[in-house]
Write an enzyme that holds these catalytic residues in place. Structure first.
Site, PDB file in Angstrom:
ATOM      1  N   GLY A  32       0.830  -1.197   0.000  1.00 41.97           N
ATOM      2  CA  GLY A  32       0.000   0.000   0.000  1.00 41.97           C
ATOM      3  C   GLY A  32       0.859   1.239   0.000  1.00 41.97           C
ATOM      4  O   GLY A  32       2.070   1.191   0.194  1.00 41.97           O
ATOM      5  N   GLU A  33       0.220   2.375  -0.225  1.00 40.57           N
ATOM      6  CA  GLU A  33       0.917   3.645  -0.196  1.00 40.57           C
ATOM      7  C   GLU A  33      -0.087   4.734   0.096  1.00 40.57           C
ATOM      8  O   GLU A  33      -1.292   4.556  -0.065  1.00 40.57           O
ATOM      9  CB  GLU A  33       1.617   3.921  -1.535  1.00 40.57           C
ATOM     10  CG  GLU A  33       0.671   4.021  -2.720  1.00 40.57           C
ATOM     11  CD  GLU A  33       1.404   4.214  -4.035  1.00 40.57           C
ATOM     12  OE1 GLU A  33       2.603   4.542  -3.976  1.00 40.57           O
ATOM     13  OE2 GLU A  33       0.784   4.046  -5.093  1.00 40.57           O
ATOM     14  N   GLY A  34       0.415   5.864   0.531  1.00 37.31           N
ATOM     15  CA  GLY A  34      -0.446   6.988   0.855  1.00 37.31           C
ATOM     16  C   GLY A  34       0.369   8.107   1.448  1.00 37.31           C
ATOM     17  O   GLY A  34       1.598   8.131   1.352  1.00 37.31           O
ATOM     18  N   THR A  35      -0.316   9.060   2.079  1.00 39.33           N
ATOM     19  CA  THR A  35       0.382  10.200   2.655  1.00 39.33           C
ATOM     20  C   THR A  35       1.278   9.786   3.806  1.00 39.33           C
ATOM     21  O   THR A  35       2.220  10.478   4.156  1.00 39.33           O
ATOM     22  CB  THR A  35      -0.638  11.234   3.146  1.00 39.33           C
ATOM     23  OG1 THR A  35      -1.544  10.609   4.049  1.00 39.33           O
ATOM     24  CG2 THR A  35      -1.421  11.813   2.000  1.00 39.33           C
ATOM     25  N   LYS A  54       7.504  -0.434   6.550  1.00 43.19           N
ATOM     26  CA  LYS A  54       6.779   0.824   6.371  1.00 43.19           C
ATOM     27  C   LYS A  54       7.795   1.945   6.210  1.00 43.19           C
ATOM     28  O   LYS A  54       8.494   2.310   7.154  1.00 43.19           O
ATOM     29  CB  LYS A  54       5.869   1.095   7.572  1.00 43.19           C
ATOM     30  CG  LYS A  54       5.084   2.400   7.480  1.00 43.19           C
ATOM     31  CD  LYS A  54       4.168   2.556   8.685  1.00 43.19           C
ATOM     32  CE  LYS A  54       3.413   3.866   8.655  1.00 43.19           C
ATOM     33  NZ  LYS A  54       2.517   4.024   9.824  1.00 43.19           N
ATOM     34  N   ASP A 155      -7.221   6.749  16.806  1.00 42.64           N
ATOM     35  CA  ASP A 155      -7.571   6.523  15.398  1.00 42.64           C
ATOM     36  C   ASP A 155      -8.086   5.101  15.227  1.00 42.64           C
ATOM     37  O   ASP A 155      -7.626   4.353  14.360  1.00 42.64           O
ATOM     38  CB  ASP A 155      -6.381   6.779  14.484  1.00 42.64           C
ATOM     39  CG  ASP A 155      -6.810   6.977  13.027  1.00 42.64           C
ATOM     40  OD1 ASP A 155      -8.015   7.228  12.793  1.00 42.64           O
ATOM     41  OD2 ASP A 155      -5.953   6.888  12.134  1.00 42.64           O
TER      42      ASP A 155
END
Length: 580
Positions: A32-35, A54, A155
């Protein structure tokens, strides 16, 4: 001073305890990837174990290590529990070439085949009740451990719950977690009371409890328990149960499900800063029992305890584990008895979504201080305005906006005093252009919402930050246009800017123009002297927004007052474009 000799790896680089080289791992694919960064599946060359790597994004190398990553690493190194993701070590990828570029850092954790959100989106997966009970008990045991050690996760959501093919559930993603100053929860006493303020800019919107939406600052472990309730319901329904499109819509969905707040079921709610926007909702008894009518009474009972409006009485993890739901048939499965599934991570979910069809969009609010890099997405104004404007006013405004482009919805985190000055100027220019455009076409009172307290909370949590923009979020929307071309336009603006170490850019929390002032303006008798009297009674959180063609007179007034100039020369560059 003697310098201790350093152990060196096979490549001659210094090796530190708890830190290894990325060369010790064989990359097997991206998960996965993201901010937040990028996550990879890898194999350890030392022992053959499968791990997750990560990568921590360093969006501005001059600023050092991201504070959210430091917080997550510190907490994970402190914690040790079967249902908490373990941080095995850190891995370093040294830069190639002349060595002036800083190395990349990776967090090394055990590989978990799934996250709960991915499993729920897989059309081939259907949870049984013994399976749901097994996952719920593990989640509650993990939270019991966290809260017992005075840690708030902040969260809690399905995507942050990792599951192995051995049926083990682990709580992950501690970027928003923090130590909690109050005593640990006790049996029969809910989450207790908090004695200090915390930032409200936490928890992804779909899992955010009502007290946070109403801007309660002294929250407790109960905010995590609300997220558990949302996850519990999601496992029954196979999708998020409270998928709001905005904070206001999120509040509406919550009250539709569990009922409208009163002083009996949510004492003190009417005194919270965010209550004004929801007082007009009207009474609703709640529909939870109807929505979950297919579930057994014990499941509904636990769900009601987890989704209780009164955060003081919301069930804690200790009592939830002992709830009769888990001791009634069908009994919880054991982790080793659960079936295994094909891997369900971000890239896998894209395939599942194609099979299942459209699912609710990713939470637009998200966890603000979780963002680790600049992300700019085009947000068409015309789409946002649809159905919100008086017909005549809409036609004029749409015509003007078509000529000037679009607004942007931005999440950004950056630092540096030079950048601050440039950023503030560009944001101010964009807002002035927008406001002047609206004024030019009929708007006559402009309200800008700006929450200074939340920004201060973020700053105070991590100590002095000097010339930093630690976490900012700019959202521009247009709503509540009234009839006959005379409009009240609310433009919520949340942005934290540290102009220097001593000065926080002042903002406007709410307009203090009363009906008497509006009537004076309507009658044509409103004077600058009258407005000056109003400004004298303003506090730092109540600043007046003035609209006038007399720029010089406005400049002579309170310097923290936002000056909005009704001048056509400002109606030129509505498009806010910035390069980072």
């Amino acid at each position: 001073m003697a310098i201790a000799s350093l152990e060196r790896d096979d490549h001659g680089n210094p090796r530190f305890r708890g830190c290894t080289s990325i060369r010790d791992f064989e990359f097997l694919g991206k998960l996965g990837e993201g901010t937040f960064g990028e996550v990879y599946k890898a194999r350890s060359k030392k022992d053959g174990s499968i791990v997750a790597l990560k990568k921590i994004l360093m969006h501005n190398e001059k600023d050092g290590f991201p504070i959210t990553a430091l917080r997550e690493i510190k907490l994970l190194k402190m914690l040790s529990h079967r249902n908490i993701l373990q941080l095995k070590e850190m891995a370093v990828e040294r830069s190639k070439g002349d060595g002036r570029k800083k190395p990349s850092m990776y967090m090394v954790t055990p590989y978990m085949e799934h996250d709960l959100s991915g499993l729920l989106e897989n059309p081939a997966v259907n949870f049984t009740e013994p399976q749901i009970k097994c996952y719920m008990l593990q989640l509650l045991e993990g939270l019991k451990y966290l809260h017992g050690n005075r840690i708030l996760h902040r969260d809690m959501k399905a995507a942050n719950l990792l599951i192995s093919n051995n049926g083990v559930l682990q709580i992950a993603d501690f970027g928003l977690a923090r130590p909690y100053d109050e005593p640990p929860p006790e049996p029969g006493k809910g989450g207790g009371e908090a004695k200090r303020d915390y930032t409200t800019l936490v928890v992804t919107r779909w899992y955010r409890p009502p007290e946070l939406l109403l801007q309660l600052r002294r929250y407790t472990t109960a905010i995590d328990m609300w997220g558990v309730g949302c996850v519990f319901g999601e496992m029954f329904k196979g999708k998020p149960i409270l998928a709001g499109s905005s904070d206001l819509n999120q509040t509406q969905l919550i009250f539709n499900l569990v009922g409208t707040p009163t002083e009996e079921n949510m004492p003190g709610w009417s005194s919270l800063p965010g209550c004004e926007g929801v007082k007009s909702f009207g009474y609703k008894p709640g529909s939870l029992r109807e929505v979950f009518k297919d579930q057994n009474p014990m499941a509904i009972s636990l769900l009601e305890e987890l989704l209780k409006l009164d955060w003081r009485k919301r069930i804690n993890a200790i009592d939830a584990i002992n709830h009769p739901y888990f001791s009634s048939p069908p009994f919880p499965a054991r982790p080793g008895e659960l079936p295994s599934f094909e891997d369900s991570h971000e890239f896998d979910r894209r395939r599942f979504r194609g099979q299942r069809g459209a699912i609710p969009p990713a939470p637009a609010g998200g966890s603000v201080d979780q963002q680790q890099t600049t992300e700019i997405a085009v947000f068409p104004v015309l789409h946002a305005l649809a159905g919100s404007l008086h017909t005549g006013f809409k036609t004029i405004l749409q015509s003007a906006l078509l000529k000037t482009g679009m607004l942007y919805h931005m999440d950004l985190q950056t630092r540096g005093s030079r950048f601050q000055a440039s950023l503030v100027q560009k944001i101010a220019a964009c807002l002035l252009n927008l406001l002047c455009l609206l004024i030019h076409h009929g708007a006559w009172v402009i309200q800008i919402g700006r929450h200074v307290r939340e920004v201060n909370a973020i700053i105070s949590e991590d100590g002095p930050m000097g010339n930093w923009i630690h976490t900012s979020r700019l959202t521009v929307t247009l709503v509540d246009i009234l009839e006959k071309g005379k409009a009240i336009v609310r433009v919520p603006l949340l942005i934290g800017v540290i102009w220097n170490s001593n000065t926080l850019m002042k903002g406007i929390n709410r307009v203090i123009l009363g009906t008497d002032v509006l009537q004076e303006r309507e009658a044509g008798v409103l004077t600058f002297e009258r407005l000056e009297q109003r400004i004298e009674h303003c506090t730092d959180d109540d600043k007046l927004v003035l609209v006038s063609t007399d720029a010089e007179r406005l400049r002579q007034m309170n310097p923290v007052t936002l000056l909005v100039l009704n001048d056509s020369k400002f109606i030129t560059h509505l498009l806010l474009s910035m390069t980072y």
